[in-house]
Motif scaffolding. Structure first.
Motif, PDB file in Angstrom:
ATOM      1  N   VAL B 257     -14.490  15.455 -15.882  1.00 50.20           N
ATOM      2  CA  VAL B 257     -15.914  15.417 -15.562  1.00 50.20           C
ATOM      3  C   VAL B 257     -16.590  14.580 -16.644  1.00 50.20           C
ATOM      4  O   VAL B 257     -16.455  14.865 -17.834  1.00 50.20           O
ATOM      5  N   LEU B 258     -17.275  13.505 -16.239  1.00 52.84           N
ATOM      6  CA  LEU B 258     -17.943  12.646 -17.213  1.00 52.84           C
ATOM      7  C   LEU B 258     -19.440  12.673 -16.973  1.00 52.84           C
ATOM      8  O   LEU B 258     -19.891  12.666 -15.827  1.00 52.84           O
ATOM      9  N   GLU B 259     -20.208  12.718 -18.054  1.00 57.68           N
ATOM     10  CA  GLU B 259     -21.665  12.725 -17.906  1.00 57.68           C
ATOM     11  C   GLU B 259     -22.279  11.480 -18.526  1.00 57.68           C
ATOM     12  O   GLU B 259     -21.860  11.050 -19.598  1.00 57.68           O
ATOM     13  N   PHE B 260     -23.248  10.923 -17.841  1.00 52.49           N
ATOM     14  CA  PHE B 260     -23.939   9.742 -18.352  1.00 52.49           C
ATOM     15  C   PHE B 260     -25.438   9.967 -18.306  1.00 52.49           C
ATOM     16  O   PHE B 260     -25.968  10.434 -17.300  1.00 52.49           O
ATOM     17  N   ASP B 261     -26.114   9.631 -19.398  1.00 49.17           N
ATOM     18  CA  ASP B 261     -27.573   9.654 -19.393  1.00 49.17           C
ATOM     19  C   ASP B 261     -28.016   8.196 -19.318  1.00 49.17           C
ATOM     20  O   ASP B 261     -27.686   7.392 -20.191  1.00 49.17           O
ATOM     21  N   ILE B 262     -28.731   7.855 -18.246  1.00 53.37           N
ATOM     22  CA  ILE B 262     -29.024   6.434 -18.034  1.00 53.37           C
ATOM     23  C   ILE B 262     -30.476   6.078 -18.384  1.00 53.37           C
ATOM     24  O   ILE B 262     -30.916   4.960 -18.130  1.00 53.37           O
ATOM     25  N   SER B 263     -31.201   7.021 -18.982  1.00 49.81           N
ATOM     26  CA  SER B 263     -32.630   6.760 -19.187  1.00 49.81           C
ATOM     27  C   SER B 263     -32.881   5.657 -20.219  1.00 49.81           C
ATOM     28  O   SER B 263     -33.961   5.100 -20.273  1.00 49.81           O
ATOM     29  N   LYS B 264     -31.844   5.335 -21.036  1.00 50.53           N
ATOM     30  CA  LYS B 264     -32.102   4.323 -22.073  1.00 50.53           C
ATOM     31  C   LYS B 264     -31.184   3.105 -21.967  1.00 50.53           C
ATOM     32  O   LYS B 264     -31.113   2.307 -22.905  1.00 50.53           O
ATOM     33  N   ILE B 265     -30.497   2.931 -20.830  1.00 54.08           N
ATOM     34  CA  ILE B 265     -29.569   1.801 -20.749  1.00 54.08           C
ATOM     35  C   ILE B 265     -30.311   0.472 -20.530  1.00 54.08           C
ATOM     36  O   ILE B 265     -31.466   0.445 -20.093  1.00 54.08           O
ATOM     37  N   SER B 266     -29.630  -0.609 -20.875  1.00 53.72           N
ATOM     38  CA  SER B 266     -30.158  -1.958 -20.639  1.00 53.72           C
ATOM     39  C   SER B 266     -29.676  -2.438 -19.278  1.00 53.72           C
ATOM     40  O   SER B 266     -28.668  -1.940 -18.775  1.00 53.72           O
ATOM     41  N   PRO B 267     -30.350  -3.443 -18.707  1.00 50.81           N
ATOM     42  CA  PRO B 267     -29.771  -4.076 -17.528  1.00 50.81           C
ATOM     43  C   PRO B 267     -28.357  -4.532 -17.909  1.00 50.81           C
ATOM     44  O   PRO B 267     -28.154  -5.056 -19.007  1.00 50.81           O
ATOM     45  N   ALA B 268     -27.406  -4.313 -17.010  1.00 54.28           N
ATOM     46  CA  ALA B 268     -26.012  -4.561 -17.356  1.00 54.28           C
ATOM     47  C   ALA B 268     -25.512  -5.863 -16.750  1.00 54.28           C
ATOM     48  O   ALA B 268     -25.932  -6.259 -15.662  1.00 54.28           O
ATOM     49  N   VAL B 269     -24.605  -6.522 -17.461  1.00 55.86           N
ATOM     50  CA  VAL B 269     -23.976  -7.742 -16.958  1.00 55.86           C
ATOM     51  C   VAL B 269     -22.463  -7.605 -17.124  1.00 55.86           C
ATOM     52  O   VAL B 269     -21.993  -7.101 -18.144  1.00 55.86           O
ATOM     53  N   ALA B 270     -21.712  -8.023 -16.097  1.00 55.18           N
ATOM     54  CA  ALA B 270     -20.259  -8.149 -16.240  1.00 55.18           C
ATOM     55  C   ALA B 270     -19.985  -9.620 -16.467  1.00 55.18           C
ATOM     56  O   ALA B 270     -20.292 -10.464 -15.628  1.00 55.18           O
ATOM     57  N   LYS B 271     -19.402  -9.922 -17.632  1.00 57.36           N
ATOM     58  CA  LYS B 271     -19.111 -11.322 -17.965  1.00 57.36           C
ATOM     59  C   LYS B 271     -17.814 -11.743 -17.266  1.00 57.36           C
ATOM     60  O   LYS B 271     -17.015 -10.899 -16.868  1.00 57.36           O
ATOM     61  N   PRO B 272     -17.571 -13.050 -17.175  1.00 58.92           N
ATOM     62  CA  PRO B 272     -16.305 -13.502 -16.576  1.00 58.92           C
ATOM     63  C   PRO B 272     -15.134 -12.907 -17.370  1.00 58.92           C
ATOM     64  O   PRO B 272     -15.285 -12.734 -18.580  1.00 58.92           O
TER      65      PRO B 272
END
Ligand code: SF4
Lengths: 165, 415
Positions: B257-272
């Motif tokens: 079981v994994l928990e994530f708090d997303i209230s402070k994340i940055s816009p995300a990018v997947a690089k090549p």
């Protein structure tokens, strides 16, 4: 019964994706398996297809076959001569595709660590053993349904066999 | 004994209690395929049964190369149309509907508690509506056409709990790219991934579909969101059959079981060139882009187009920009809401619904040395038709903002 195979090991690294196993640009071209075999691992090891022998064994790191659901990535490897693939772990769809193509896919991180590129390796499917220069490693034998698919040399032949009986 | 969602569903199908690790032969409710139905029909013919066992369970949607860009694809389509006729397959959607995963959901095949498979790795998408849906290989589809059933290994379940309120420049794509960056491309290998938590509760179906679509990029067998009133509201009037929602027991055995708090994340990018090559957008801000792509089965829905239109309103794009609504239903809605006009005024190219350049076959193939910033789900080398090109992945907000400046740009700048 599918029994024991012995062959030369071709060893590669982690995260080998389906695009380097069988390039995407060929996926919508109609090809017979023998033709697909000519492109196996084309973008990973250009020498592979010219040197691989019937009955050789492919050894890879973790997440082998990640990426696309393309079955050709399993078919091409099998028809190039590979009898069995041993990896630290398999991407889910590749694992299924390999079995459905009649090519056992065995997860054994210990065996992968032990095997050196080019050595002779023996796999005993019924006993669940991989015999290497550095020792013997065990894996849980496949359940019956999967063994039947392998014995029939793939899912389609297996289906044919049950339809005819 | 307590069971997870997928253990319950497979037990029900198998007619006996099964748990993760067991192998069962069971009958899917629907089997989806697209342009690869031509190749599948050839394999099917080799089996020699003649007739598809349950034609009513077969769904075929043409989307990968529509309209046909070359003779071989046109021949493919022609063979499929013939096969559909011969076999009396009624759930056939020709080139004028949209991307298979979107159309499948809009047409009401994705329902809670159903077992659905498809010859496409992003078949995982339908779990957003509480179905168990997984991608399978072409021979497997042929086998199901012939016999109605297939072998499955009951997967273990990875529960991902997402909490926190999404900042205005954050979308589910940023959340899921951030998660994949942490657990990596094999983090959920062979697992059933269950997405829960308050953030997911407040998401609409389109947003939940981003999570389950991208579950394939964690290596998952399927992605699942427990169905609730949002689900039932969406499928009311669409559902193709009766359905029976299934849920994991509280005390079921989860792999993790994994928990994530997303209230402070940055816009995300997947690089090549891998989807787990994550970075916060700040790290690659300023990277020049030649092409921007807004669409695909990940982010071509109406809320995605709305997000892009909000940013593009009254602006002009610097990068050449392709906008592809995921279906004609979405296209029509975007037209009504004025988004299409906004896109045209901004200087973008609005294309017909379908996969477009996502798989590198046509409609926006790249040249060596070029960079595309895309809302799709994959950035592998060669994916968009050129091995010497770079693909970055991000959210519709990030891609739209970057289209205007011609370089990767934080969407907060235009919000
Ligand atoms: S839009 Fe892209 S990822 Fe989605 S089904 Fe089409 S080719 Fe596959």
């Amino acid at each position: 019964m599918i029994g024991k195979f012995t062959g030369k090991a071709w060893k590669y690294g982690d995260n080998i994706n389906t695009d380097v196993i069988f390039p995407g640009k060929y996926t919508y071209q109609k090809m017979e398996p023998e033709e697909m075999a000519k492109h196996a691992l084309e973008d990973l090891d250009p020498e592979f297809t010219s040197k691989v022998k019937q009955g050789d064994i492919l050894v890879a790191g973790k997440n082998f076959g990640m990426g696309s659901s393309r079955e050709q990535a399993a078919t091409a490897v099998k028809y190039a001569g590979i009898r069995v693939v041993i990896a630290r772990s398999f991407a889910r769809i590749y694992f299924r595709n390999a079995i459905n193509a009649g090519m056992p896919a065995i997860k054994s991180p210990e065996a992968v660590d032990a095997i050196e590129n080019g050595e002779e390796v023996t796999v005993d499917m019924a006993k669940g053993e991989i015999i290497t220069n550095k020792g013997t490693f065990t894996f849980p034998p496949y359940p019956e349904t999967v063994m039947k698919i392998l014995e029939n040399n793939g899912l389609i032949n297996f289906i044919k066999s049950i339809i005819q009986t | 004994m307590a069971q997870t969602f997928v253990e319950k569903l497979m037990s029900k199908k198998a007619g006996k209690e099964v748990y993760s690790g067991a192998i069962v032969s069971i009958e899917p409710d629907y089997v989806m395929s697209h342009d690869n139905a031509a190749a599948i029909s050839n394999t099917f013919k080799k089996i020699g049964v003649g007739k598809v066992k349950y034609p009513e369970r077969v769904v075929i949607i043409l989307d990968h190369e529509v309209p046909a860009p070359k003779e071989s694809s046109a021949t493919n389509h022609k063979e499929i149309r013939q096969f559909v006729q011969e076999q009396g397959i009624e759930h056939f959607y020709d080139i004028n509907k949209g991307i298979c995963h979107q159309v499948f959901v809009e047409e009401g095949f994705a329902m809670p508690g159903k077992l659905i498979v498809g010859s496409d790795s992003h078949t995982t998408t339908y779990g957003a509506l509480g179905a168990m849906s997984a991608g399978i290989g072409r021979s497997e589809v042929a086998a199901i056409w012939a016999t109605g059933e297939l072998w499955f290994q009951v997967p273990e379940t990875l529960k991902i709990i997402i909490n926190g309120e999404m900042p205005r420049y954050i979308s589910p794509k940023d959340i899921v790219l951030t998660i994949i960056g942490q657990i990596r491309a094999d983090g959920a290998d062979y697992k059933s991934v269950e997405f829960t938590g308050e953030t997911v509760l407040f998401m609409d179906i389109a947003e939940r579909m981003v999570l389950t679509n991208m579950a394939a990029e964690m290596g998952a067998k399927n992605g699942y969101v427990p169905p609730d009133h949002v689900t039932f509201d969406y499928i009311r009037g669409r559902a193709k059959a009766e359905f029976d929602p299934l849920y994991s027991d509280e005390d079921a055995t989860f792999f993790q079981v994994l928990e994530f708090d997303i209230s402070k994340i940055s816009p995300a990018v997947a690089k090549p060139h891998t989807v787990d090559n994550y970075c916060p957008i700040e790290e690659v801000a300023g990277t020049k882009i030649d092409q921007a792509l807004i669409g695909t089965c990940t982010n071509g829905r109406i809320s995605d187009l709305e997000a892009a239109a909000k940013i593009l309103q009254g602006k002009k794009v610097k990068a050449r920009t392709l906008v592809i609504p995921a279906s004609w239903e979405i296209y029509r809605e975007a037209l009504k809401k004025g988004y299409i006009e906004t896109f045209i005024d901004a200087g973008t190219l609005v294309l017909n619904p379908g996969c477009g350049p996502c798989l590198g076959a046509h409609l926006g193939v790249m040249a060596p040395g070029e960079v595309t910033f895309s809302t799709a789900n994959r950035n592998f080398k060669g994916r968009m038709g050129c091995r010497e090109a770079d693909i970055y992945l991000g959210s519709p907000l990030s891609v739209a903002a970057s289209a205007i400046t011609g370089e990767i740009t934080h969407p907060g700048r235009f919000l």
